[in-house]
Design a protein around this motif. Structure first.
Motif, PDB file in Angstrom:
ATOM      1  N   TYR A 172      -7.852 -39.864 -42.131  1.00 36.24           N
ATOM      2  CA  TYR A 172      -8.182 -39.781 -43.552  1.00 36.24           C
ATOM      3  C   TYR A 172      -9.610 -40.275 -43.790  1.00 36.24           C
ATOM      4  N   THR A 174     -12.235 -40.991 -47.268  1.00 32.33           N
ATOM      5  CA  THR A 174     -12.277 -41.014 -48.727  1.00 32.33           C
ATOM      6  C   THR A 174     -13.686 -41.291 -49.223  1.00 32.33           C
ATOM      7  N   ALA A 235      -2.610 -39.199 -54.502  1.00 32.24           N
ATOM      8  CA  ALA A 235      -2.350 -39.587 -53.110  1.00 32.24           C
ATOM      9  C   ALA A 235      -1.049 -40.373 -53.001  1.00 32.24           C
ATOM     10  N   MET A 239      -0.786 -42.918 -47.853  1.00 34.82           N
ATOM     11  CA  MET A 239      -2.220 -42.657 -47.705  1.00 34.82           C
ATOM     12  C   MET A 239      -3.032 -43.867 -48.156  1.00 34.82           C
TER      13      MET A 239
END
Length: 248
Positions: A172, A174, A235, A239
């Protein structure tokens, strides 16, 4: 002074010099033995401090992400200026890193990796997180490339856990507005001169993670394919937990 006295004095001086040199070498050897454990301790302490304050740090970085960032020169992307972690860098990093300038974060839940992302390859920033390898990189677009340190004496910090990643593991990223999802495609070892691996390829959206092998002679490279993005407001809790931040 007689000849015999001069000879005794010269012998005594030689003994004193040898003794002094021996003490100096002994102290130097002890210092060398202590440097590695001290560096490991300080690195772990720095990362632990970040982990303890992660929510506040990422919250501040999120607020600053939409503001205009300071100019970063091309020199800050010079791979030759990236130093292996040394004690002085680790000591100084504590007061040199501005977490408010973090441009995002990376999380790989399967290997318990969670770090801030900084623009460019500043040596102090790399003592705490990952750095972008090209100018004007955009998550979820082109070949988003990150570099980070591997420190085998502390295998749980920085990019050290990458050696345990497996094909298919989720990665992931961000930028505090979206969470970008990638799936690990390959794990290979390359030469330091193979810098073309971070170039964009037409029609390909991917993630490239780079870290040194244990002796610094080669590079571990992780390639991951892009799966999509999701607004942080949508999300899942899993997550968010991967980053250690609720994005509120």
């Amino acid at each position: 002074m007689s000849r015999r006295q001069r000879k005794l004095k010269e012998t005594k001086n030689k003994v004193n010099i040898r003794l002094t040199l021996g003490i100096i070498f002994l102290i130097a050897a002890i210092c060398l033995l202590l440097v590695k454990p001290l560096k490991s301790h300080l690195l772990n302490e720095n990362i632990s401090e970040y982990e303890s304050n992660k929510s506040k740090i990422l919250s501040n970085a999120s607020k600053n992400a939409k503001k205009e960032k300071k100019n970063i020169s091309k020199g800050d992307y010079n791979f030759d200026k990236v130093e292996r972690l040394n004690l002085q860098t680790v000591v100084n990093a504590k007061n040199k890193v501005d977490f408010d300038n973090a441009s995002g974060a990376i999380a790989i839940p399967e290997i318990n990796l969670s770090l801030p992302i900084f623009d460019a390859l500043n040596n102090y920033n790399l003592a705490y997180g990952a750095g972008t390898m090209k100018e004007n990189q955009v998550m979820g677009s082109g070949n988003y490339a990150l570099a980070g340190h591997n420190y085998p004496d502390s295998p749980k910090i920085l990019f050290s856990p990458l050696v345990k990643i497996n094909q298919g593991n989720v990665i992931y990223l961000t930028d505090f507005s979206f969470i970008y999802i990638y799936n690990t495609l390959s794990i290979t070892t390359i030469k330091p001169t193979q810098v073309d691996v971070i170039n964009d390829t037409d029609g390909v959206t991917e993630l490239t993670l780079i870290t040194c092998n244990n002796d610094g002679s080669l590079r571990h490279m992780v390639k991951a394919t892009y799966s999509g993005k999701i607004p942080v407001s949508e999300a899942s809790q899993d997550m968010k937990n991967a980053f250690g931040y609720d994005f509120n």
